[in-house]
Design an enzyme around this catalytic site. Structure first.
Site, PDB file in Angstrom:
ATOM      1  N   ARG A 147       0.852  -1.185   0.000  1.00  0.00           N
ATOM      2  CA  ARG A 147       0.000   0.000   0.000  1.00  0.00           C
ATOM      3  C   ARG A 147       0.894   1.244   0.000  1.00  0.00           C
ATOM      4  NH1 ARG A 147      -3.213  -2.893  -1.588  1.00  0.00           N
ATOM      5  NH2 ARG A 147      -5.281  -3.450  -0.785  1.00  0.00           N
ATOM      6  N   GLU A 161      -2.618   7.887  -4.680  1.00  0.00           N
ATOM      7  CA  GLU A 161      -2.953   7.461  -6.043  1.00  0.00           C
ATOM      8  C   GLU A 161      -4.188   8.189  -6.539  1.00  0.00           C
ATOM      9  OE1 GLU A 161      -3.106   3.269  -6.805  1.00  0.00           O
ATOM     10  OE2 GLU A 161      -1.334   2.874  -5.602  1.00  0.00           O
ATOM     11  N   HIS A 185       0.133   0.442 -10.361  1.00  0.00           N
ATOM     12  CA  HIS A 185      -0.688  -0.473  -9.552  1.00  0.00           C
ATOM     13  C   HIS A 185      -1.126  -1.699 -10.365  1.00  0.00           C
ATOM     14  CE1 HIS A 185      -3.411  -0.388  -5.736  1.00  0.00           C
ATOM     15  NE2 HIS A 185      -3.087  -1.621  -6.059  1.00  0.00           N
TER      16      HIS A 185
END
Length: 375
Positions: free
Chosen positions: A262, A291, A309
């Site tokens: 994360r 993000e 990602h």
């Protein structure tokens, strides 16, 4: 007036109405859904518009109270995150409105570990830099010092968080590159230790230097000793900015830091400054603190390998995630119980037989008092 949304509709006369807020790969899940939106990223207003006055369930990401409230008003009782993590979902709000929240564990382990290994190799051997160099037409011939990187064999790989993904990554690096292992986890990873021990014995029996393992007593011990460090913790209050300016300073000057967990686990602004000050330090990132944005300066760092990602972006995994998310919603709508082990999901992914009559994984099942399957 808002521009009407373009949607792709399947089975318009079906009994239930389910919305997917993002286009998903594969086709199996379509048989379980009714309406899917073509627009790539939807706003909260877009999603509320799609939910309308009647919606039984939704597949999406990044859900908060407004959306759960809208779904509840439309009669919906099921939402599934198309991811294993759900820190981007307000589960408390879902509980408030009686909405089950699904996730998709059990299909991401190897895929995510493979990307972490790929980033490790790309950073160590400066592959992205070399690729850009070639595409720019700058290559005039072989030189002894051109893009010299780090050899992984015989070095030490450090793992922070030796759960399923962290352990899978460790096995890949130990067996694939004959690296020694140091790991930190609150719980002992006995299976991982046995694997490294057995592989070390195999190497020794064949006349090679055996690999070793060590369970560190602190995270800082890993940071000081490892040449490559991969982060695999959960994200909570205790792991926010787990890697900050102070901890970056404890790492080796030529260390490699990998994050496929994360984004907020790393203080990204501090990382940018560390990359500037230490050009031989390298990082491979699949996730970012805010993000889809990066902190200023990160995109310009030649010693950073950055990807959007994509840790779970293998065809098998993404299609499996879509299927599990759809089955979470469908199972709740049909009143199915909860699958007893969400990490053993193969029966749901077998296309040659019907899936079990259960929801693969509902993270707030206990809070909602949902029954567990005996299958």
């Amino acid at each position: 007036m808002a521009k009407p949304l373009q949607v792709e509709v399947y089975n318009p006369n079906g009994k239930y109405r389910v919305v997917s807020t993002k286009s998903m790969p594969g086709t199996r899940w379509i048989n379980l859904l009714i309406c899917t939106e073509k627009k790539t990223i939807l706003s909260v207003e877009d999603i509320i518009s799609l939910i309308g006055n009647k919606c039984d369930g939704v597949i999406g990401q990044d859900w908060g109270e407004r959306l759960f409230s809208a779904l509840s008003r439309a009669g919906g009782t099921a939402f599934s995150n198309m991811a294993v993590g759900y820190n981007n979902v307000d589960v408390d709000a879902a509980n408030k409105y009686g909405v089950a929240v699904g996730n998709t564990p059990g299909v991401l382990t190897e895929t995510t570990a493979e990307l972490a290994a790929s980033l490790s190799l790309a950073a160590a051997r400066r592959i992205v830099e070399a690729d850009e160099f070639m595409r720019a037409g700058l290559y005039d011939g072989w030189l002894p010092n051109l893009f010299v990187g780090n050899l992984l064999k015989g070095q030490t790989v450090g793992v922070i968080g030796a759960g399923r993904i962290g352990s899978a990554y460790a096995r890949m690096m130990v067996e694939g590159f004959k690296m020694n292992l140091i790991y930190f986890d609150l719980y002992q990873s006995t299976r991982l230790e046995k694997f490294v021990t057995a592989y070390g014995q195999f190497l020794k029996a064949n006349g090679e230097q055996p690999v070793t393992w060590k369970r560190a007593s602190t995270m800082d011990e890993v940071l000081r000793e490892a040449d490559v460090i991969s982060l695999h913790p959960v994200l909570d209050k205790t792991t926010y900015h787990l890697v900050n300016k102070e901890r970056l300073s404890k790492m080796k000057k030529e260390a490699i830091l990998i994050n496929c967990s994360r984004g907020p686990v790393i203080d990204e602004a501090a990382l940018v400054e560390h990359l500037k000050a230490n050009p031989m330090f390298r990082v491979g990132l699949d996730v970012f603190e805010e993000e889809p944005y990066m902190k200023p300066g990160l995109a310009q760092m030649k010693n950073a390998v950055i990807v959007p990602h994509i840790a779970s972006a293998s065809k098998w995994t993404r299609e499996g995630m879509a299927t599990l998310a759809a089955l979470n919603v469908l199972g709740k709508i049909k009143g199915y119980p909860i699958w007893a082990d969400p990490n053993r999901v193969d029966p749901f992914l077998n296309e040659n037989s019907p899936p079990p009559a259960a929801c693969p994984s509902i993270v707030n099942s206990k809070a909602l008092g949902l029954p567990v399957s005996k299958l």
